[in-house]
Design a protein around this motif. Structure first.
Motif, short mmCIF file in Angstrom:
data_model
loop_
_atom_site.label_atom_id
_atom_site.label_comp_id
_atom_site.label_asym_id
_atom_site.label_seq_id
_atom_site.Cartn_x
_atom_site.Cartn_y
_atom_site.Cartn_z
N LEU A 187 0.83 -1.20 0.00
CA LEU A 187 0.00 0.00 0.00
C LEU A 187 0.87 1.26 0.00
CD1 LEU A 187 -2.83 -1.12 2.44
CD2 LEU A 187 -2.93 -0.92 -0.05
N ALA A 188 1.98 1.21 0.74
CA ALA A 188 2.88 2.36 0.75
C ALA A 188 3.45 2.59 -0.64
CB ALA A 188 4.01 2.15 1.76
N ALA A 189 3.79 1.49 -1.34
CA ALA A 189 4.40 1.61 -2.66
C ALA A 189 3.40 2.12 -3.69
CB ALA A 189 4.96 0.26 -3.11
N PHE A 190 2.11 1.87 -3.46
CA PHE A 190 1.12 2.30 -4.44
C PHE A 190 1.03 3.82 -4.47
CE2 PHE A 190 -3.34 2.87 -5.98
CZ PHE A 190 -3.12 2.31 -7.22
N ASN A 191 1.28 4.46 -3.35
CA ASN A 191 1.23 5.91 -3.33
C ASN A 191 2.54 6.44 -2.76
OD1 ASN A 191 0.48 8.51 -3.43
ND2 ASN A 191 -1.17 8.38 -1.92
N VAL A 192 3.59 6.36 -3.57
CA VAL A 192 4.92 6.76 -3.10
C VAL A 192 4.94 8.25 -2.77
CG1 VAL A 192 7.35 6.91 -3.71
CG2 VAL A 192 5.98 5.01 -4.52
N GLY A 193 5.51 8.56 -1.62
CA GLY A 193 5.61 9.96 -1.23
C GLY A 193 4.37 10.47 -0.53
N GLY A 194 3.33 9.64 -0.43
CA GLY A 194 2.12 10.06 0.27
C GLY A 194 2.33 10.02 1.78
N VAL A 195 1.31 10.48 2.50
CA VAL A 195 1.42 10.54 3.96
C VAL A 195 1.64 9.14 4.53
CG1 VAL A 195 0.26 11.21 6.09
CG2 VAL A 195 -0.09 12.54 4.01
N PHE A 196 0.81 8.19 4.07
CA PHE A 196 0.91 6.81 4.56
C PHE A 196 2.32 6.26 4.31
CE2 PHE A 196 0.33 2.19 4.07
CZ PHE A 196 -0.24 1.91 5.29
N ASP A 197 2.83 6.50 3.11
CA ASP A 197 4.14 6.00 2.74
C ASP A 197 5.21 6.57 3.66
OD1 ASP A 197 6.26 4.86 1.28
OD2 ASP A 197 6.49 6.70 0.13
N ARG A 198 5.13 7.88 3.92
CA ARG A 198 6.19 8.51 4.71
C ARG A 198 6.14 8.05 6.17
NH1 ARG A 198 6.99 14.56 3.77
NH2 ARG A 198 5.65 14.84 1.94
N ILE A 199 4.93 7.92 6.69
CA ILE A 199 4.81 7.46 8.08
C ILE A 199 5.37 6.04 8.21
CG2 ILE A 199 3.19 6.82 9.90
CD1 ILE A 199 1.46 9.15 9.01
N THR A 200 4.95 5.14 7.30
CA THR A 200 5.41 3.76 7.42
C THR A 200 6.91 3.67 7.20
OG1 THR A 200 4.77 3.45 5.12
CG2 THR A 200 3.29 2.56 6.78
N THR A 201 7.44 4.46 6.26
CA THR A 201 8.89 4.42 6.03
C THR A 201 9.64 4.82 7.29
OG1 THR A 201 8.56 4.97 3.73
CG2 THR A 201 10.76 5.29 4.60
N PHE A 202 9.16 5.90 7.93
CA PHE A 202 9.86 6.38 9.11
C PHE A 202 9.83 5.34 10.23
CE2 PHE A 202 10.28 8.98 12.98
CZ PHE A 202 11.49 9.57 12.69
N PHE A 203 8.64 4.78 10.46
CA PHE A 203 8.54 3.82 11.56
C PHE A 203 9.28 2.52 11.25
CE2 PHE A 203 5.27 6.66 13.14
CZ PHE A 203 5.56 6.64 14.49
#
Lengths: 541, 306, 304
Positions: C118-134
């Motif tokens: 899901l993070a990869a489907f919207n790269v750079g989105g809020v969800f992606d950035r939060i999951t990447t950080f955590f």
């Protein structure tokens, strides 16, 4: 105004990139009717594919953005539709095929599944989709369609894969087929078959065909009308034959002039002197596969010998064997009387200066982490006796000017140049060694036509100036027609025909050479129309 | 304003300025780099400056709570069971923690890369044998190996570096070999061969510069891994031994007091997390910044470095 | 396929033999276990008897020969500490670790794949950035620290969960949760990266041109391709736990194979150490085969 099947009006698309906003297409307007073939002709960077991507909703937004225009399908603006409505049009009413079918087919699913998927997506029952997929594979002429259903894309040849793509695209009987460079990666004989298949299917279904291409020959073969694009704008449009006969825009004129194969063929040279390179029965195998089954020919000083053949013919292997990039299994390659095949490492090192190579893809043949200065001066690092270090800077500048670049470019990296400029750098690098023979392995194949013509002109000029010899490897016959002195035609690792260029082109002795010549497309639509008529007559009714 | 005009008009001055600019473009990586710089400074100069302060016992300050401003700056993070101030102790412990990891990463990268280059480039028997060696090391339960070796030899800094270095060699060996096998077939290597370049020149001038950024990126990431491994060993009591200190050992020493003095274990643990997190962020940045074809993502300064 | 398995088995066996030899002689160098097992005031006679009984008096090479001969009869020797066959002790510990690894890796795999896709489907989105950080924090955290902090919070202060040991399902929560964090962070990063590559590939463009819906594009076209690099990492992480989640097992008093190995080395219970190595090597060999099999199932281009 009568409605067209598909009409693009005043379309502008921009992309946000590192260099700022790029206007990919500006104010583009064209239309397509049922049963006709429209070609969008342009070189790389002309924006020829952008409007088709906009039609298919394939532009990633961001970074892309449609800033103006309409895309009308049966008079209804697709840009105002919801994503779901656009999705339902894709594949069902408008289908698309691409340049590289191997990359565009999903590698992990069977082709039967992938063809059936487009039908199940648009509401066909699974069983029916399966049987229709089988019928489609039969229709596009794949051998053993039942077996093919369960195979994966990597198990087919390039031409077969494009047939698979076409079968997939035709599955929902679309009103429009968009083909983006569908034959660019294919051999000429296969290209002719694929274009013929597309034409047949168009006659059967009456669909509109939108063909995106850089190749005047493809336009001449198949298009009714043509739109010429340059720098994101349409510079000219009209009937295909009319545009070829009377190009109005200077860019179109330049493009048509650059099309290879129209110049005068050079006269035969005197070949009585000692040959520069004498290849005798050269052989090379990869395991059990015989890539080169004994090739023999000569190159005279100052002569250009072209090697022509389709993929897998062994023409690149020939070059690699002469250069000892691969070790030959047998035969001889005498350079000024010395055998390159049995030569020891030390002697070979000395001879490297004399024989240089220019590769197909300059993006890959230039080390991305070296500056142009480092790339060119490497020759003198390896062979210090050519030039004292104090003169390197001056000489690099001279060479850059010689190949049509400027001195200031010496400190840049390869990725800061265009494809044509990179190939000039590669040529400058070869010249730095002051060679006698340059082997060009598909050296112009990756370049746009107009750039191709410039690079060939450059090579021709250098030959005169330095009395160079070339071994020029190509898959494209017209390219070698007005450049080479002699032509060698290869097939399955063997030389099938060899002779002066005029003789090979005007009186080919072998059926294979004739087939190659017949399949290669002439940029003149009238010539192609005549050939098509001849082909039809040749077929039993 | 003048700044932007300059950067547009002139070619970049030096590698250093270019890289600093690229680093500034990714704020996360920038702060990670700043943090790591502070950690390295602590590791180099900390023991010189704070050794006495960090080892001074103060029975009245046993398990002193953090954030007590009256006790002086050294006690800001509290004190340990012997009343030694935690902040100076963490600064001093940085030396062993960082040096062990740095040493292990350096030697494993050096040896692993050399073996990988040989295995990837030569076509002789070495090319077949070396990857096997990597497999054998990989199939060892590495922590177990460490325990046995450290149990026999004494658990000194040097021995820990050796053990950790050996277990990490396969990472570099495999990566270097795989990359070399690919790069070796690239056209520019062929072009160098056609020019008559020697094997040494091809390896060091053409292949290594292409492979090195990947290895450095992995090394940064691996630095974090090795640090965690050393901390685990020290925590288990088979790594660095008191009176030497590392962050992992400090966490372990604070464990008996978890219920009444959580800060004893918390702060050194936080130091470990922040350092490894910084290394991870920096590694992500390097992956882009060291690749000339990817670098534009940073030069754009946009947020789309996906 | 059979040939492939055979080759792999031989390679693994060779390195296992090397490992057993190495560990056998190295562990003997750690000293004589006699002092550890007999009371301090034990007489010389008792000591000699103990040594004789366990065969410590013979030269090392003889001891090794005897060990190999016993192995040939599938006798892994006796555990001195527990006075029963070493293999029984090891298998008992291994079964705990296997359960722990299976539960953790199942949860990790599912969570990382779904969230990463899901993070990869919207790269750079809020969800992606939060999951990447955590996920980066997760990949950076030392597990022993997380473990003790978790014990303080959930066991000591909140009294929600037991501090250590086994018995109820509640005992599993903290060890699984702590073991979950690092592999989750690592695998999530890999899933995200490989899904970004897969979703920007030409065949996904074809699927869009066919009119395929978003969900099948992610989970049918993208995921099966994107899974290929992920599987390797899942295998590595699972191997890490199987090799002994030493730290977590020690902190939570979990009787797994990792804790067993450490304890046995410290107690010089050589037969158990060697048996543990062989069992976990076999487990990792089987798991690597499963990984290769999964590879071949997912990607028809791979044939062994």
């Amino acid at each position: 105004m009568a409605d067209h099947l598909l009409e693009v009006r005043d379309l502008s698309v921009e992309f946000h990139t590192a260099a700022g906003t790029v206007k990919a297409v500006q104010g583009v307007t064209w239309h397509l009717d049922r049963g006709e073939t429209l070609a969008i002709l342009g070189e790389s960077g002309s924006g020829k594919s952008v409007s088709a991507s906009a039609v298919m909703n394939l532009i990633d937004m961001p970074p892309g953005k449609i800033t103006s225009g309409q895309i009308l399908l049966d008079g209804k603006d697709m840009l105002k539709m919801t994503a779901e409505q656009r999705r339902q049009i894709n594949g069902k009413r408008i289908a698309m095929i691409f340049q590289d079918p191997l990359a565009h087919l999903n590698p992990v699913y069977t082709v039967g599944w992938q063809i059936a998927e487009i039908m199940t997506t648009h509401g066909t029952a699974k069983a029916e989709a399966q049987s229709r997929a089988l019928a489609l594979l039969k229709r596009v002429g794949l051998p053993e369609p039942e077996v093919a259903m369960g195979k994966y894309p990597h198990q087919f040849s390039g031409g077969q894969r494009q047939r698979l793509m076409i079968a997939m695209a035709m599955a929902c009987k679309p009103d429009i087929l968009i083909a983006d460079e569908p034959t660019t990666a294919l051999d000429v004989t296969v290209q002719a078959q694929i274009l013929a298949l597309m034409e047949e299917l168009q006659h059967e279904t009456g669909m509109g065909l939108l063909l995106i291409t850089h190749d005047l020959g493809v336009v001449a073969e198949i298009a009714d009308r043509v739109v010429v694009m340059n720098g994101g704008r349409i510079v000219e449009e009209g009937g295909a034959a009319e545009v070829y006969r009377n190009p109005k825009h200077p860019y179109t004129k330049k493009l048509i002039d650059a099309a290879p194969g129209k110049g005068a063929m050079p006269e035969e040279r005197d070949r009585s002197a000692q040959p520069l390179l004498q290849v005798e029965n050269l052989q090379l195998s990869y395991g059990a596969f015989k890539a080169l089954k004994g090739a023999s020919f000569n190159i005279m000083p100052g002569e250009t010998v072209a090697v022509v053949g389709e993929s897998g013919s062994g023409k690149s292997t020939l070059a690699r064997a002469i250069l000892r990039l691969e070790e030959p299994d047998g035969g001889r390659a005498l350079y000024n009387g010395k055998d390159l095949v049995t030569m020891g490492a030390r002697e070979l090192y000395g001879l490297r200066r004399d024989i240089q190579m220019v590769f197909q893809d300059p993006t890959q043949s230039l080390n991305p982490r070296m500056t142009v200065f480092q790339l060119i001066s490497e020759a003198w690092v390896i062979h210090p006796d050519i030039l004292p270090r104090a003169q390197w800077k001056e000489r690099v500048g001279e060479l850059l000017v010689k190949v049509g670049l400027s001195r200031e470019m010496a400190q840049r990296y390869p990725h800061q140049f265009s494809g044509g400029q990179r190939q000039r750098i590669a040529i400058a690098r070869a010249l730095a060694m002051e060679p006698k023979l340059i082997i060009c392995d598909e050296a112009v194949s990756a370049l746009d036509v107009s750039i191709q013509a410039q690079v060939i002109a450059l090579l021709e000029g250098l030959r005169r100036e330095f009395d160079l010899s070339y071994l020029f490897i190509a898959h494209d016959l017209p390219v070698v027609k007005d450049f080479a002195d002699r032509v060698i035609v290869m097939k399955s690792g063997q030389i099938v025909e060899e002779g002066p260029v005029r003789q090979v082109f005007e009186n080919p002795a072998q059926p294979y050479t004739r087939a190659l010549l017949a399949a290669s497309l002439d940029p003149d639509p009238e010539v192609q129309a005549r050939r098509r008529a001849e082909r039809k007559e040749a077929l039993p009714a | 304003m003048t700044e932007t005009l300059k950067s547009a008009g002139e070619p970049p001055k030096g590698r250093l300025t270019t890289f600093l600019k690229l680093l500034w473009a990714d704020k996360f990586a920038f702060f990670a780099a700043v943090f790591l710089l502070i950690v390295v400074l602590c590791a180099v100069f900390g023991p010189l400056l704070l050794e006495t302060l960090a080892t001074k016992q103060n029975l009245r300050g046993r398990n002193a709570a953090p954030f007590d401003l009256e006790a002086g700056w050294a006690m800001i993070l509290g004190a340990d069971a012997l009343g030694r101030p935690l902040l100076p102790r963490i600064v001093v412990a940085a030396q062993n923690t960082i040096f062990v990891a740095a040493g292990a990463v350096f030697f494993s990268m050096l040896i692993g890369t050399a073996l990988g280059l040989i295995a990837g480039y030569s076509r002789g028997r070495a090319a077949q044998m070396i990857p096997r060696l990597g497999d054998v090391i990989m199939s060892f339960p590495s922590l177990l190996l460490a325990v046995i070796v450290l149990y026999i030899l004494e658990p000194s800094v040097v021995n820990i570096v050796i053990v950790l270095a050996i277990t990490r060699i396969p990472i570099y060996l495999r990566t270097a070999r795989a990359e070399v096998l690919e790069v070796r077939e690239r056209m520019f290597v062929q072009a160098a061969k056609v020019m008559g370049a020697s094997d040494r020149r091809i390896v060091f001038r053409h292949i290594l510069p292409v492979v090195l950024p990947t290895l450095l990126t992995i090394a940064t990431l691996d630095f974090a891994f090795v640090m965690l491994a050393e901390s685990s060993l020290s925590f288990l009591g088979i790594g660095i031994q008191a009176p030497d200190i590392t962050w992992g050992l400090m966490v372990s020493q604070g464990r008996p007091y978890l219920t009444n003095a959580w800060w004893l274990s918390f702060w050194p643990g936080l130091a470990i997390i922040l350092t490894t997190l910084s290394l991870n962020l920096l590694s992500n940045w390097m992956r882009i910044a060291l690749d000339p074809t990817q670098r534009w993502r940073l030069e754009m300064g946009g947020r789309k470095n996906g | 396929m059979k040939q492939f398995i055979g080759k792999r088995a031989i390679a693994s066996a060779v390195s296992l033999v090397g490992l057993v030899i190495l560990v056998f002689f190295l562990s003997r160098l750690t000293g004589d276990p006699t002092d550890l097992y007999l009371p301090i005031d034990a007489s010389q006679e008792m000591r000699d008897q103990f040594r004789e009984l366990n065969g410590f008096n013979d030269p090392l090479i003889v001891q090794f020969g005897r060990y190999v001969a016993d192995l040939a009869r599938l006798d892994f020797g006796q555990s001195i500490r527990e006075a029963r066959p070493a293999i029984d002790v090891v298998l008992q510990g291994f079964s705990w670790t296997l359960s722990l690894a299976a539960i953790t890796m199942t949860l990790v795999t599912i969570a990382a794949i779904v969230i990463g896709s899901l993070a990869a489907f919207n790269v750079g989105g809020v969800f992606d950035r939060i999951t990447t950080f955590f996920s980066l924090i997760g990949a950076s955290a030392p597990d022993f620290w997380i473990a003790i902090v978790a014990i303080v919070i959930f066991a000591v202060n909140l009294h929600w969960l037991p501090t250590s040991g086994t018995g109820t399902p509640w005992h599993w929560v903290l060890p699984v949760a702590v073991l979950f964090i690092r592999p989750f962070g690592l695998i999530l990063q890999v899933v995200r990266g490989s899904m970004i590559t897969a979703l920007s590939s030409p065949y996904v463009k074809t699927a869009k041109a066919k009119g395929v819906r978003s969900r099948p594009i992610i989970f049918v076209h993208g995921l099966r391709n994107g899974m290929l690099p992920v599987i390797t990492v899942i295998g590595d992480q699972a191997a890490g736990i199987l090799n002994g989640a030493v730290v977590v097992e020690t902190i939570f008093g979990f009787p797994g194979i990792g804790k067993l190995m450490i304890d046995s080395i410290l107690q010089r219970d050589f037969a158990v150490v060697l048996a543990a190595i062989m069992v976990s090597a076999l487990a990792i060999f089987i798991m690597n085969l499963l990984i290769d099999l999964a590879y071949a199932l997912l990607d028809p281009r791979i044939r062994y």
